[in-house]
Write a protein that holds these residues in place. Structure first.
Motif, PDB file in Angstrom:
ATOM      1  N   GLY A  48     129.045  76.465 -48.772  1.00  0.00           N
ATOM      2  CA  GLY A  48     129.255  76.613 -47.333  1.00  0.00           C
ATOM      3  C   GLY A  48     128.059  76.096 -46.554  1.00  0.00           C
ATOM      4  O   GLY A  48     126.929  76.546 -46.768  1.00  0.00           O
ATOM      5  N   PRO A  51     125.724  77.759 -40.388  1.00  0.00           N
ATOM      6  CA  PRO A  51     124.337  78.154 -40.096  1.00  0.00           C
ATOM      7  C   PRO A  51     123.691  78.951 -41.238  1.00  0.00           C
ATOM      8  O   PRO A  51     122.525  78.716 -41.574  1.00  0.00           O
ATOM      9  CB  PRO A  51     124.475  79.027 -38.844  1.00  0.00           C
ATOM     10  CG  PRO A  51     125.742  78.573 -38.200  1.00  0.00           C
ATOM     11  CD  PRO A  51     126.653  78.126 -39.297  1.00  0.00           C
ATOM     12  N   ALA A  52     124.442  79.873 -41.857  1.00  0.00           N
ATOM     13  CA  ALA A  52     123.836  80.726 -42.891  1.00  0.00           C
ATOM     14  C   ALA A  52     123.513  79.928 -44.154  1.00  0.00           C
ATOM     15  O   ALA A  52     122.421  80.070 -44.725  1.00  0.00           O
ATOM     16  CB  ALA A  52     124.767  81.890 -43.218  1.00  0.00           C
ATOM     17  N   PHE A 165     134.660  74.242 -52.649  1.00  0.00           N
ATOM     18  CA  PHE A 165     134.519  75.110 -53.819  1.00  0.00           C
ATOM     19  C   PHE A 165     135.895  75.695 -54.140  1.00  0.00           C
ATOM     20  O   PHE A 165     136.562  76.244 -53.269  1.00  0.00           O
ATOM     21  CB  PHE A 165     133.513  76.231 -53.526  1.00  0.00           C
ATOM     22  CG  PHE A 165     133.674  77.411 -54.434  1.00  0.00           C
ATOM     23  CD1 PHE A 165     133.340  77.317 -55.777  1.00  0.00           C
ATOM     24  CD2 PHE A 165     134.194  78.608 -53.962  1.00  0.00           C
ATOM     25  CE1 PHE A 165     133.525  78.396 -56.633  1.00  0.00           C
ATOM     26  CE2 PHE A 165     134.380  79.689 -54.801  1.00  0.00           C
ATOM     27  CZ  PHE A 165     134.040  79.582 -56.144  1.00  0.00           C
ATOM     28  N   THR A 199     130.403  81.012 -47.369  1.00  0.00           N
ATOM     29  CA  THR A 199     131.679  80.407 -46.966  1.00  0.00           C
ATOM     30  C   THR A 199     132.273  81.042 -45.713  1.00  0.00           C
ATOM     31  O   THR A 199     133.449  80.840 -45.415  1.00  0.00           O
ATOM     32  CB  THR A 199     132.706  80.485 -48.118  1.00  0.00           C
ATOM     33  OG1 THR A 199     132.863  81.862 -48.488  1.00  0.00           O
ATOM     34  CG2 THR A 199     132.276  79.676 -49.327  1.00  0.00           C
ATOM     35  N   GLY A 200     131.483  81.839 -44.982  1.00  0.00           N
ATOM     36  CA  GLY A 200     131.999  82.426 -43.750  1.00  0.00           C
ATOM     37  C   GLY A 200     132.834  83.662 -44.031  1.00  0.00           C
ATOM     38  O   GLY A 200     132.816  84.204 -45.139  1.00  0.00           O
ATOM     39  N   PRO A 334     132.067  89.224 -31.489  1.00  0.00           N
ATOM     40  CA  PRO A 334     131.519  88.151 -30.646  1.00  0.00           C
ATOM     41  C   PRO A 334     130.890  88.660 -29.346  1.00  0.00           C
ATOM     42  O   PRO A 334     130.106  87.951 -28.726  1.00  0.00           O
ATOM     43  CB  PRO A 334     132.735  87.275 -30.337  1.00  0.00           C
ATOM     44  CG  PRO A 334     133.700  87.562 -31.419  1.00  0.00           C
ATOM     45  CD  PRO A 334     133.476  88.991 -31.834  1.00  0.00           C
ATOM     46  N   SER A 337     127.263  88.089 -29.335  1.00  0.00           N
ATOM     47  CA  SER A 337     126.722  86.711 -29.395  1.00  0.00           C
ATOM     48  C   SER A 337     125.603  86.604 -30.421  1.00  0.00           C
ATOM     49  O   SER A 337     124.636  85.869 -30.228  1.00  0.00           O
ATOM     50  CB  SER A 337     126.193  86.244 -28.032  1.00  0.00           C
ATOM     51  OG  SER A 337     127.247  86.022 -27.156  1.00  0.00           O
ATOM     52  N   GLY A 339     126.231  86.248 -33.944  1.00  0.00           N
ATOM     53  CA  GLY A 339     126.698  85.781 -35.256  1.00  0.00           C
ATOM     54  C   GLY A 339     125.827  84.680 -35.844  1.00  0.00           C
ATOM     55  O   GLY A 339     125.482  84.716 -37.027  1.00  0.00           O
ATOM     56  N   PHE A 341     122.680  83.848 -34.961  1.00  0.00           N
ATOM     57  CA  PHE A 341     121.342  84.410 -35.192  1.00  0.00           C
ATOM     58  C   PHE A 341     121.323  85.184 -36.513  1.00  0.00           C
ATOM     59  O   PHE A 341     120.446  84.994 -37.354  1.00  0.00           O
ATOM     60  CB  PHE A 341     120.975  85.328 -34.014  1.00  0.00           C
ATOM     61  CG  PHE A 341     119.727  86.128 -34.238  1.00  0.00           C
ATOM     62  CD1 PHE A 341     118.485  85.561 -34.048  1.00  0.00           C
ATOM     63  CD2 PHE A 341     119.802  87.451 -34.664  1.00  0.00           C
ATOM     64  CE1 PHE A 341     117.328  86.295 -34.272  1.00  0.00           C
ATOM     65  CE2 PHE A 341     118.656  88.194 -34.891  1.00  0.00           C
ATOM     66  CZ  PHE A 341     117.416  87.615 -34.690  1.00  0.00           C
TER      67      PHE A 341
HETATM   68  C1  LIG Z   1     135.966  84.166 -31.330  1.00  0.00           C
HETATM   69  C2  LIG Z   1     134.562  84.052 -31.826  1.00  0.00           C
HETATM   70  C3  LIG Z   1     133.532  83.792 -30.937  1.00  0.00           C
HETATM   71  C4  LIG Z   1     132.212  83.744 -31.394  1.00  0.00           C
HETATM   72  N1  LIG Z   1     131.202  83.504 -30.506  1.00  0.00           N
HETATM   73  C5  LIG Z   1     129.923  83.479 -30.935  1.00  0.00           C
HETATM   74  C6  LIG Z   1     128.859  83.207 -30.040  1.00  0.00           C
HETATM   75  O1  LIG Z   1     129.080  82.963 -28.859  1.00  0.00           O
HETATM   76  N2  LIG Z   1     127.582  83.212 -30.528  1.00  0.00           N
HETATM   77  C7  LIG Z   1     127.309  83.466 -31.846  1.00  0.00           C
HETATM   78  O2  LIG Z   1     126.133  83.473 -32.246  1.00  0.00           O
HETATM   79  N3  LIG Z   1     128.307  83.703 -32.724  1.00  0.00           N
HETATM   80  C8  LIG Z   1     129.594  83.706 -32.305  1.00  0.00           C
HETATM   81  N4  LIG Z   1     130.601  83.926 -33.197  1.00  0.00           N
HETATM   82  C9  LIG Z   1     130.259  84.178 -34.608  1.00  0.00           C
HETATM   83  C10 LIG Z   1     129.765  82.918 -35.310  1.00  0.00           C
HETATM   84  O3  LIG Z   1     130.674  81.865 -35.120  1.00  0.00           O
HETATM   85  C11 LIG Z   1     129.602  83.205 -36.800  1.00  0.00           C
HETATM   86  O4  LIG Z   1     128.922  84.425 -36.965  1.00  0.00           O
HETATM   87  C12 LIG Z   1     128.824  82.095 -37.507  1.00  0.00           C
HETATM   88  O5  LIG Z   1     129.551  80.900 -37.473  1.00  0.00           O
HETATM   89  C13 LIG Z   1     128.547  82.503 -38.948  1.00  0.00           C
HETATM   90  O6  LIG Z   1     127.917  81.458 -39.639  1.00  0.00           O
HETATM   91  P1  LIG Z   1     128.151  81.315 -41.223  1.00  0.00           P
HETATM   92  O7  LIG Z   1     127.352  80.157 -41.648  1.00  0.00           O
HETATM   93  O8  LIG Z   1     127.945  82.609 -41.889  1.00  0.00           O
HETATM   94  O9  LIG Z   1     129.714  81.021 -41.379  1.00  0.00           O
HETATM   95  P2  LIG Z   1     130.555  79.793 -40.841  1.00  0.00           P
HETATM   96  O10 LIG Z   1     130.008  79.275 -39.581  1.00  0.00           O
HETATM   97  O11 LIG Z   1     131.971  80.257 -40.861  1.00  0.00           O
HETATM   98  O12 LIG Z   1     130.341  78.679 -41.959  1.00  0.00           O
HETATM   99  C14 LIG Z   1     130.971  78.750 -43.214  1.00  0.00           C
HETATM  100  C15 LIG Z   1     130.992  77.353 -43.801  1.00  0.00           C
HETATM  101  O13 LIG Z   1     131.547  77.397 -45.110  1.00  0.00           O
HETATM  102  C16 LIG Z   1     132.449  76.324 -45.269  1.00  0.00           C
HETATM  103  N5  LIG Z   1     133.397  76.715 -46.320  1.00  0.00           N
HETATM  104  C17 LIG Z   1     134.341  77.684 -46.271  1.00  0.00           C
HETATM  105  N6  LIG Z   1     135.019  77.737 -47.431  1.00  0.00           N
HETATM  106  C18 LIG Z   1     134.477  76.800 -48.238  1.00  0.00           C
HETATM  107  C19 LIG Z   1     134.753  76.370 -49.577  1.00  0.00           C
HETATM  108  N7  LIG Z   1     135.725  76.922 -50.310  1.00  0.00           N
HETATM  109  N8  LIG Z   1     134.007  75.366 -50.102  1.00  0.00           N
HETATM  110  C20 LIG Z   1     133.009  74.774 -49.364  1.00  0.00           C
HETATM  111  N9  LIG Z   1     132.725  75.132 -48.085  1.00  0.00           N
HETATM  112  C21 LIG Z   1     133.441  76.141 -47.541  1.00  0.00           C
HETATM  113  C22 LIG Z   1     133.069  76.157 -43.886  1.00  0.00           C
HETATM  114  O14 LIG Z   1     133.630  74.877 -43.707  1.00  0.00           O
HETATM  115  C23 LIG Z   1     131.861  76.403 -42.991  1.00  0.00           C
HETATM  116  O15 LIG Z   1     131.129  75.233 -42.737  1.00  0.00           O
HETATM  117  C24 LIG Z   1     131.930  83.953 -32.765  1.00  0.00           C
HETATM  118  C25 LIG Z   1     132.976  84.179 -33.665  1.00  0.00           C
HETATM  119  C26 LIG Z   1     134.285  84.219 -33.201  1.00  0.00           C
HETATM  120  C27 LIG Z   1     135.379  84.473 -34.190  1.00  0.00           C
END
Ligand SMILES: Cc1cc2nc3c(=O)[nH]c(=O)nc-3n(C[C@H](O)[C@H](O)[C@H](O)COP(=O)(O)OP(=O)(O)OC[C@H]3O[C@@H](n4cnc5c(N)ncnc54)[C@H](O)[C@@H]3O)c2cc1C
Length: 488
Positions: A48, A51-52, A165, A199-200, A334, A337, A339, A341
């Motif tokens: 994934g 950001p994380a 994956f 993977t979120g 959300p 705001s 997520g 960070f």
């Molecule tokens: C409606 C809504 C509004 C939001 N507004 C805000 C906001 O204003 N500010 C804020 O800070 N946060 C906000 N968030 C939360 C924020 O979007 C998430 O917390 C943030 O994106 C988490 O980052 P992450 O890297 O953990 O996951 P994600 O951003 O979900 O990244 C996961 C990555 O894994 C990849 N992936 C998934 N499955 C696979 C696989 N099988 N194989 C390979 N890659 C894979 C995806 O393509 C993606 O790139 C909001 C969320 C929602 C639902």
């Protein structure tokens, strides 16, 4: 597609060629490369590239430069991503990751605060000016995530964009074999000593290890992006929040003269009022007091799209030679705001835990788990506090669910249900506490006891869980019929 395809497309081409060059260099250097079978070996595989995942990779590169790293991302950063407001507190993290200048070069829209009609009809400002950094941002999320991935590639992290994956297999000695499908649907096999699930909110890897999720609500966001015309009334870049009977709305200016307008509500309410239909969504948006003015002269770009936004956490965020970061581990409402960070910060903390793990520490993953558990408990009490400030619609299901009302009398005698099969059905429950904890509450109730005694007994074993959460879980078990009232 909502975003400017031309710009994103050109950008995508540049990233992918750079990433491929770097990936090839890196894997060849590492060795064990069998071109026929396409098998690659790394110390750490990060699944994934949000950001994380990218923060984990960037921070590991700094703290454990000798470890070989692979970053596997299913997309090629060419479609819309959700979550656009960055609070000022994110700046030190981007600086720490060494991507601050690259971030500034992306020219996201500066945001100087937010305003909310929350708790009353009045729209009140909350300016970032009181924060030491003083400025947040509204992001083009796709561009932001792609920038982080590009920076990882620039630091010689082997990147696999467009690679999904699929499955994992432990191969003994805590080593994983991962099946990855690339853009051409060819299978790549990656062996890694350690796996990071980034993977979120679907937590794809952790779920495959049998780890369950614990849900705290059923919140969803229904999005519509608008294009602002020249004479638009939107002159500020504040995030605007407006509560209503069935949930809350928010709007934020994003780059390229677009504005995101989102209606947040529980999925059963979304379905009941038909919020996914464009006509209904526009009708309800026009009933708002403030949000509607922001898009008076703007055009919707596409039909409403629905995105899960519930608060949840994994039962376990780490296991044998793996851990989860960002939304894969815990998700925040959300409204906070926070997520992105949280995702960046958990990536940095995970990198410390992984570096210590490779140095032979036996407790580094446990410490990481404890930090995330504490962070989540703190988040939950802030969430209850925020929702508790809105009291205009006390009988609305959306708001009632968020007041976390305690209705159970502490002296009420409770015992395990005598209905056949009821207690065993706890396995399919997923709210408030992990299944083992729900089972433990049921076990305590084998002997009839007062509710307050049940909570004390539970807390004696699970000190870190807040009382309120235990009581809510107990109420939930009573509502589901697993636990019932007993005679005095
Ligand atoms: C409606 C809504 C509004 C939001 N507004 C805000 C906001 O204003 N500010 C804020 O800070 N946060 C906000 N968030 C939360 C924020 O979007 C998430 O917390 C943030 O994106 C988490 O980052 P992450 O890297 O953990 O996951 P994600 O951003 O979900 O990244 C996961 C990555 O894994 C990849 N992936 C998934 N499955 C696979 C696989 N099988 N194989 C390979 N890659 C894979 C995806 O393509 C993606 O790139 C909001 C969320 C929602 C639902």
């Amino acid at each position: 597609m909502f975003l400017d395809c031309g710009k994103t497309g050109r950008f995508r081409h540049l990233i992918i060629s750079a990433i491929r060059r770097e990936s090839a260099k890196r894997t060849c250097k590492i060795g064990s490369l069998n071109k026929q079978e396409k098998t690659f070996r790394y110390d750490v595989a990060i699944l994934g590239g949000g950001p994380a995942g990218t923060a984990t990779a960037l921070s590991l590169r700094q703290h454990a430069p000798s470890l070989s790293l692979a970053l596997i991302e299913q997309s090629t950063y060419d479609s819309i991503r959700i979550g656009e407001t960055l609070p000022p507190i994110v700046q030190p993290l981007l600086e720490q990751l060494g991507v601050w200048n690259a971030f500034l070069n992306e020219e996201h829209v500066p945001a100087y605060g937010s305003c909310a009609a929350w708790g009353s009809d009045k729209l009140l400002d909350n300016e970032f000016i009181y924060h030491p950094v003083g400025r947040g941002w509204h992001l083009d999320r796709t561009r932001f995530d792609a920038m982080l991935a590009r920076e990882a590639t620039n630091r010689s992290i082997a990147s696999y964009p467009g690679s999904k994956f699929i499955t994992s297999q432990p191969t003994g000695q805590k080593r994983w074999r991962l099946a990855i499908q690339d853009e051409n649907r060819d299978e790549i096999s990656i062996q890694a000593d350690f796996v990071v699930d980034a993977t979120g909110r679907r937590s794809v890897f952790a779920r495959q290890q049998g780890v369950r999720k614990v849900f705290l609500d059923q919140l969803f966001g229904v999005f519509v992006f608008f294009t602002l015309n020249g004479g638009s009334p939107l002159t500020d870049s504040y995030t605007m929040v407006e509560a209503w009977e069935e949930g809350w709305w928010y709007s934020a200016l994003v780059p390229d003269k677009k504005i995101a307008v989102v209606c947040m509500s529980d999925i059963d309410i979304v379905k009941r009022i038909g919020l996914t239909s464009s006509t209904k969504w526009i009708e309800l948006m026009n009933e708002t007091r403030y949000i509607k003015d922001r898009v008076r002269d703007a055009e919707p770009v596409a039909a409403p799209s629905v995105h899960a936004a519930h608060s949840q956490h994994l039962e376990r965020v780490a296991g044998d030679a793996w851990l989860a970061v960002g939304d894969a581990a815990t998700t925040f409402d959300p409204l906070s705001s926070l997520g992105i960070f949280k995702g960046l910060r958990s990536g940095i903390m995970a990198s410390y835990a992984i570096a210590d793990y490779f140095k032979g520490s036996s407790s580094s993953l446990e410490k990481y788990e404890a930090i995330l558990a504490k962070e989540f408990e703190e988040y939950l009490s802030t969430r209850t506090d925020y929702y508790g400030r809105e009291r205009r619609w006390k009988s609305s299901p959306f708001w009632q669910r968020r007041y976390d009302q305690v209705t159970l009398d502490p002296r009420q005698m409770l015992r395990l249900s005598e209905m056949p099969g009821k207690a065993a059905a706890v396995e399919r429950l997923s709210m408030h506490l992990p299944v083992p904890d729900l089972k433990y509450l049921c076990d305590i109730c084998v002997v009839p006891r007062q509710a307050q005694e049940i909570v004390s007994k539970f807390k004696a074993r699970r000190k870190s869980v807040q009382d309120r959460r235990v009581i809510l879980a107990l109420q939930y078990l009573v509502a589901e019929g697993m636990i019932q009232a007993a005679a005095e």
